[in-house]
Design a protein around this motif. Structure first.
Motif, PDB file in Angstrom:
ATOM      1  N   LEU A  11      55.538  58.868  34.783  1.00  0.00           N
ATOM      2  CA  LEU A  11      55.449  57.453  35.149  1.00  0.00           C
ATOM      3  C   LEU A  11      55.334  56.577  33.905  1.00  0.00           C
ATOM      4  O   LEU A  11      55.907  55.488  33.847  1.00  0.00           O
ATOM      5  CB  LEU A  11      54.277  57.214  36.098  1.00  0.00           C
ATOM      6  CG  LEU A  11      54.457  57.778  37.513  1.00  0.00           C
ATOM      7  CD1 LEU A  11      53.178  57.637  38.324  1.00  0.00           C
ATOM      8  CD2 LEU A  11      55.630  57.103  38.221  1.00  0.00           C
ATOM      9  N   GLY A  12      54.625  57.060  32.887  1.00  0.00           N
ATOM     10  CA  GLY A  12      54.525  56.332  31.627  1.00  0.00           C
ATOM     11  C   GLY A  12      55.878  56.222  30.938  1.00  0.00           C
ATOM     12  O   GLY A  12      56.244  55.151  30.425  1.00  0.00           O
ATOM     13  N   ARG A  13      56.625  57.315  30.913  1.00  0.00           N
ATOM     14  CA  ARG A  13      57.964  57.293  30.303  1.00  0.00           C
ATOM     15  C   ARG A  13      58.897  56.365  31.070  1.00  0.00           C
ATOM     16  O   ARG A  13      59.691  55.635  30.475  1.00  0.00           O
ATOM     17  CB  ARG A  13      58.564  58.705  30.273  1.00  0.00           C
ATOM     18  CG  ARG A  13      57.940  59.592  29.209  1.00  0.00           C
ATOM     19  CD  ARG A  13      58.529  60.984  29.171  1.00  0.00           C
ATOM     20  NE  ARG A  13      59.954  60.971  28.911  1.00  0.00           N
ATOM     21  CZ  ARG A  13      60.781  61.946  29.262  1.00  0.00           C
ATOM     22  NH1 ARG A  13      60.327  63.011  29.880  1.00  0.00           N
ATOM     23  NH2 ARG A  13      62.063  61.866  28.995  1.00  0.00           N
ATOM     24  N   ILE A  14      58.796  56.385  32.400  1.00  0.00           N
ATOM     25  CA  ILE A  14      59.633  55.513  33.231  1.00  0.00           C
ATOM     26  C   ILE A  14      59.322  54.050  32.938  1.00  0.00           C
ATOM     27  O   ILE A  14      60.223  53.242  32.723  1.00  0.00           O
ATOM     28  CB  ILE A  14      59.451  55.843  34.734  1.00  0.00           C
ATOM     29  CG1 ILE A  14      60.125  57.183  35.051  1.00  0.00           C
ATOM     30  CG2 ILE A  14      60.007  54.721  35.612  1.00  0.00           C
ATOM     31  CD1 ILE A  14      59.807  57.737  36.431  1.00  0.00           C
ATOM     32  N   ARG A  15      58.036  53.706  32.901  1.00  0.00           N
ATOM     33  CA  ARG A  15      57.643  52.310  32.616  1.00  0.00           C
ATOM     34  C   ARG A  15      58.122  51.878  31.227  1.00  0.00           C
ATOM     35  O   ARG A  15      58.607  50.762  31.047  1.00  0.00           O
ATOM     36  CB  ARG A  15      56.129  52.137  32.736  1.00  0.00           C
ATOM     37  CG  ARG A  15      55.656  51.992  34.164  1.00  0.00           C
ATOM     38  CD  ARG A  15      54.198  51.563  34.236  1.00  0.00           C
ATOM     39  NE  ARG A  15      53.288  52.550  33.692  1.00  0.00           N
ATOM     40  CZ  ARG A  15      52.807  53.598  34.357  1.00  0.00           C
ATOM     41  NH1 ARG A  15      53.136  53.783  35.619  1.00  0.00           N
ATOM     42  NH2 ARG A  15      51.974  54.431  33.788  1.00  0.00           N
ATOM     43  N   PHE A  16      57.999  52.778  30.244  1.00  0.00           N
ATOM     44  CA  PHE A  16      58.443  52.461  28.885  1.00  0.00           C
ATOM     45  C   PHE A  16      59.941  52.171  28.861  1.00  0.00           C
ATOM     46  O   PHE A  16      60.393  51.172  28.299  1.00  0.00           O
ATOM     47  CB  PHE A  16      58.091  53.604  27.924  1.00  0.00           C
ATOM     48  CG  PHE A  16      58.626  53.396  26.544  1.00  0.00           C
ATOM     49  CD1 PHE A  16      58.020  52.483  25.690  1.00  0.00           C
ATOM     50  CD2 PHE A  16      59.740  54.088  26.098  1.00  0.00           C
ATOM     51  CE1 PHE A  16      58.523  52.275  24.403  1.00  0.00           C
ATOM     52  CE2 PHE A  16      60.245  53.881  24.827  1.00  0.00           C
ATOM     53  CZ  PHE A  16      59.633  52.976  23.977  1.00  0.00           C
ATOM     54  N   GLN A  26      61.866  51.310  31.327  1.00  0.00           N
ATOM     55  CA  GLN A  26      62.143  50.079  32.081  1.00  0.00           C
ATOM     56  C   GLN A  26      61.897  48.846  31.219  1.00  0.00           C
ATOM     57  O   GLN A  26      62.691  47.907  31.222  1.00  0.00           O
ATOM     58  CB  GLN A  26      61.279  50.011  33.346  1.00  0.00           C
ATOM     59  CG  GLN A  26      61.713  50.967  34.428  1.00  0.00           C
ATOM     60  CD  GLN A  26      60.724  51.043  35.580  1.00  0.00           C
ATOM     61  OE1 GLN A  26      59.524  50.797  35.422  1.00  0.00           O
ATOM     62  NE2 GLN A  26      61.219  51.412  36.749  1.00  0.00           N
ATOM     63  N   ARG A  27      60.791  48.847  30.462  1.00  0.00           N
ATOM     64  CA  ARG A  27      60.478  47.706  29.584  1.00  0.00           C
ATOM     65  C   ARG A  27      61.536  47.560  28.488  1.00  0.00           C
ATOM     66  O   ARG A  27      61.947  46.449  28.158  1.00  0.00           O
ATOM     67  CB  ARG A  27      59.092  47.850  28.963  1.00  0.00           C
ATOM     68  CG  ARG A  27      57.979  47.372  29.861  1.00  0.00           C
ATOM     69  CD  ARG A  27      56.680  47.212  29.105  1.00  0.00           C
ATOM     70  NE  ARG A  27      56.235  48.409  28.409  1.00  0.00           N
ATOM     71  CZ  ARG A  27      55.525  49.393  28.960  1.00  0.00           C
ATOM     72  NH1 ARG A  27      55.170  49.322  30.222  1.00  0.00           N
ATOM     73  NH2 ARG A  27      55.161  50.431  28.250  1.00  0.00           N
ATOM     74  N   VAL A  28      61.961  48.677  27.908  1.00  0.00           N
ATOM     75  CA  VAL A  28      62.987  48.622  26.862  1.00  0.00           C
ATOM     76  C   VAL A  28      64.267  48.018  27.438  1.00  0.00           C
ATOM     77  O   VAL A  28      64.880  47.129  26.829  1.00  0.00           O
ATOM     78  CB  VAL A  28      63.272  50.024  26.274  1.00  0.00           C
ATOM     79  CG1 VAL A  28      64.508  50.010  25.388  1.00  0.00           C
ATOM     80  CG2 VAL A  28      62.065  50.515  25.482  1.00  0.00           C
ATOM     81  N   LEU A  29      64.667  48.471  28.632  1.00  0.00           N
ATOM     82  CA  LEU A  29      65.897  47.966  29.239  1.00  0.00           C
ATOM     83  C   LEU A  29      65.774  46.492  29.633  1.00  0.00           C
ATOM     84  O   LEU A  29      66.747  45.738  29.537  1.00  0.00           O
ATOM     85  CB  LEU A  29      66.284  48.817  30.457  1.00  0.00           C
ATOM     86  CG  LEU A  29      66.799  50.213  30.110  1.00  0.00           C
ATOM     87  CD1 LEU A  29      66.919  51.071  31.364  1.00  0.00           C
ATOM     88  CD2 LEU A  29      68.132  50.132  29.383  1.00  0.00           C
ATOM     89  N   GLU A  30      64.587  46.073  30.069  1.00  0.00           N
ATOM     90  CA  GLU A  30      64.377  44.664  30.421  1.00  0.00           C
ATOM     91  C   GLU A  30      64.580  43.761  29.206  1.00  0.00           C
ATOM     92  O   GLU A  30      65.073  42.647  29.334  1.00  0.00           O
ATOM     93  CB  GLU A  30      62.960  44.446  30.953  1.00  0.00           C
ATOM     94  CG  GLU A  30      62.737  44.946  32.355  1.00  0.00           C
ATOM     95  CD  GLU A  30      61.270  44.901  32.759  1.00  0.00           C
ATOM     96  OE1 GLU A  30      60.440  44.332  32.015  1.00  0.00           O
ATOM     97  OE2 GLU A  30      60.961  45.441  33.824  1.00  0.00           O
ATOM     98  N   GLN A  72      67.686  59.728  35.627  1.00  0.00           N
ATOM     99  CA  GLN A  72      67.305  61.146  35.679  1.00  0.00           C
ATOM    100  C   GLN A  72      65.813  61.293  35.962  1.00  0.00           C
ATOM    101  O   GLN A  72      65.407  62.093  36.797  1.00  0.00           O
ATOM    102  CB  GLN A  72      67.674  61.830  34.352  1.00  0.00           C
ATOM    103  CG  GLN A  72      67.105  63.211  34.138  1.00  0.00           C
ATOM    104  CD  GLN A  72      67.798  64.299  34.938  1.00  0.00           C
ATOM    105  OE1 GLN A  72      68.877  64.094  35.466  1.00  0.00           O
ATOM    106  NE2 GLN A  72      67.171  65.452  35.038  1.00  0.00           N
ATOM    107  N   LEU A  73      65.006  60.497  35.261  1.00  0.00           N
ATOM    108  CA  LEU A  73      63.556  60.567  35.464  1.00  0.00           C
ATOM    109  C   LEU A  73      63.173  60.167  36.884  1.00  0.00           C
ATOM    110  O   LEU A  73      62.345  60.824  37.520  1.00  0.00           O
ATOM    111  CB  LEU A  73      62.825  59.665  34.464  1.00  0.00           C
ATOM    112  CG  LEU A  73      62.859  60.089  33.000  1.00  0.00           C
ATOM    113  CD1 LEU A  73      62.263  58.994  32.124  1.00  0.00           C
ATOM    114  CD2 LEU A  73      62.121  61.394  32.797  1.00  0.00           C
TER     115      LEU A  73
END
Length: 155
Positions: free
Chosen positions: A57-62, A64-68, A18-19
């Motif tokens: 972009l900060g929320r997206i990166r966060f 992504q890191r959680v999912l990784e 969504q983001l």
């Protein structure tokens, strides 16, 4: 590494999509429109859109890191004999005889309205590895809670 339920993992994937596919393109479009209005040094709409882009972009990166670092728990391998991640715990507050039910969840899935508390919370930490019938004492901001575990099941 962060353990979570399949439901929590799927929800995070949907939020990230969504983001990336809806909200970020909208912000980029707002930046382009504001840029077309002229002088950027005093253009409030441009600066607000840039701030929103940075926040997104900060929320997206966060996420992504959680999912990784996420690992989905195979619930078929969990037992209901003691409290652990994804356990649904029914308990009684011995101070006021109030009954409550919580599911122990990952910090990213915790939601008190849904009855899910973080495994990192004081109550969850006190309940971990305990069995039905056990009484635990938990120090919370309001004081000392005495809880008796009535029933443990899988969420």
């Amino acid at each position: 590494m962060e353990y979570m339920s399949q439901e929590g993992y799927d929800k995070l994937v949907a939020e990230l999509k969504q983001l990336e596919t809806v909200e970020l393109p909208q912000v980029r479009e707002a930046i382009a429109e504001a840029r077309d209005k002229g002088d950027l040094s005093e253009n409030f709409e441009y600066h607000a859109a840039k701030r929103e882009q940075s926040r997104l972009l900060g929320r997206i990166r966060f996420k992504q890191r959680v999912l990784e670092n996420a690992r989905v728990i195979d619930t078929s391998r969990l037992g209901a004999d003691s409290v652990g991640l994804l356990s649904k715990v029914e308990m009684t507050n011995l101070g006021n005889n109030a009954r409550m039910t919580y599911t122990i969840a990952s910090p990213h899935e915790a939601n008190l309205r849904e009855g899910k508390i973080s495994i990192k919370s004081p109550i969850a930490q006190a309940l971990l590895n305990k069995k039905a019938g056990d009484v635990v004492e938990v120090r919370v901001p309001a004081g000392l809670l005495k809880l008796r575990i009535e029933k443990i099941s899988l969420a």
